[in-house]
Scaffold this active site. Structure first.
Site, PDB file in Angstrom:
ATOM      1  N   SER A   1       0.835  -1.195   0.000  1.00  0.00           N
ATOM      2  CA  SER A   1       0.000   0.000   0.000  1.00  0.00           C
ATOM      3  C   SER A   1       0.883   1.263   0.000  1.00  0.00           C
ATOM      4  CB  SER A   1      -0.963  -0.046   1.190  1.00  0.00           C
ATOM      5  OG  SER A   1      -1.983   0.921   1.079  1.00  0.00           O
TER       6      SER A   1
ATOM      7  N   ASP B   1      -9.085  -5.324  -5.053  1.00  0.00           N
ATOM      8  CA  ASP B   1      -8.330  -4.302  -4.324  1.00  0.00           C
ATOM      9  C   ASP B   1      -8.777  -2.897  -4.692  1.00  0.00           C
ATOM     10  OD1 ASP B   1      -6.404  -2.953  -2.870  1.00  0.00           O
ATOM     11  OD2 ASP B   1      -4.700  -3.960  -3.814  1.00  0.00           O
TER      12      ASP B   1
ATOM     13  N   HIS C   1      -6.896  -6.153  -0.693  1.00  0.00           N
ATOM     14  CA  HIS C   1      -5.688  -5.363  -0.454  1.00  0.00           C
ATOM     15  C   HIS C   1      -4.593  -6.128   0.295  1.00  0.00           C
ATOM     16  CE1 HIS C   1      -3.896  -1.401  -0.604  1.00  0.00           C
ATOM     17  NE2 HIS C   1      -3.776  -1.297   0.702  1.00  0.00           N
TER      18      HIS C   1
END
Length: 289
Positions: free
Chosen positions: A101, A239, A266
């Site tokens: 991320s 995601d 994610h």
């Protein structure tokens, strides 16, 4: 399994780190997301510590690290300098770099700006452009049911994001696009409880739906051709970091490897642990040089 922990002085304060395991493979440095969501949710990577040392650190302003109140600290440039200080203090020369991320964004910026001896890069469920991400989030929000969309829009406009209705809407978003394992594992819940909200709000903004912080124009997509490390790009079918964008990132990074996790959003290290470990072990072993 062997463990040790300590603190490192970085620009702006002191940060906490933990080293776990060991073995013949090169160390793996895990860079968490947020910005401001501490390392806890990445503890799944400890499964790899039977082959190599796995190193976690909480970035300044969250988790076990110092939390200074100076908002001028929360910039991409200072975060890159922090990462450089951590790598230097840990004595890492040949090592693998894993960023999830925001951690993937930070890892990209670090490798583009700082000469590195890293052996490989894994970009997990990340992006290379905030403007592109804003478009992704807007599109995905339109796919939610009308009541959830309305609750998000109304409460963000009114500044009433602490309301139960808004929190329920965000829970729906998170369980759809962040982690589809129900209930969330304790380490993921703990990471959100210990989140450094000030960092996120300064750099991103009130939420992913209103990115008005100092990263709002961040974009390294056109620079990805400069990344020369062996690179693994990990994407999830559901995601919020769109898998098609990650495919385009993969296309930009020469000789990179792309893996799409069909049942994940994610966090495939939580959502599809067996396949994730298989992919990671294969990639890391191949580049333990």
């Amino acid at each position: 399994m062997a463990q040790s922990e300590g603190t490192i002085a970085v620009p702006g304060g002191n940060v906490w780190f933990k080293r776990v395991g060991g073995g013949p493979g090169l160390p793996l440095l895990a860079v968490h997301g947020g910005p401001g969501v501490p390392h806890n949710y990445l503890l799944s990577l400890q499964r790899l510590a039977d082959e190599r040392e796995v190193i976690f650190w909480d970035q300044l302003g969250c988790g076990n690290s110092e939390c200074p109140s100076n908002t001028e600290l929360w910039t991409v440039e200072r975060s890159v300098a922090e990462m450089d200080a951590v790598i230097g203090a840990l004595g890492l020369e040949r090592f693998h770099l894993f960023g999830n991320s925001w951690g993937g964004m930070l890892a990209q910026q670090y490798l583009l700006d700082v000469p590195s001896t890293a052996a490989s890069l894994t970009i997990s469920n990340s992006i290379s452009s905030i403007p592109a991400f804003s478009d992704m989030v807007a599109r995905l929000k339109r796919d939610l049911d009308a009541d959830t969309q309305s609750a998000i829009d109304r409460h963000e406009a009114a500044g009433t994001t602490h309301s139960p209705e808004y929190q329920d809407a965000i829970r729906t978003w998170n369980e759809t696009y962040l982690c589809r394992v129900h209930p969330w594992p304790p380490e993921l819940q703990e990471a959100f409880i210990r989140m450094g909200a000030e960092i996120f709000e300064t750099m991103f903004g009130p939420s992913d739906f209103r990115i008005v912080g100092n990263v709002s124009s961040w974009d390294v997509f056109d620079r990805l051709i400069e990344i020369a490390l062996p690179t693994l790009v990990v994407a999830g079918r559901y995601d919020e970091c769109d898998h098609e964008h990650m495919w385009e990132m993969h296309q930009r990074i020469k000789d990179s490897r792309y893996e799409l996790f069909e049942s994940s959003s994610h966090m495939p290290f939580i959502e599809e642990p067996d396949r994730f470990d298989e992919v990671m072990r294969d990639f890391l072993r191949h580049h333990d040089l």
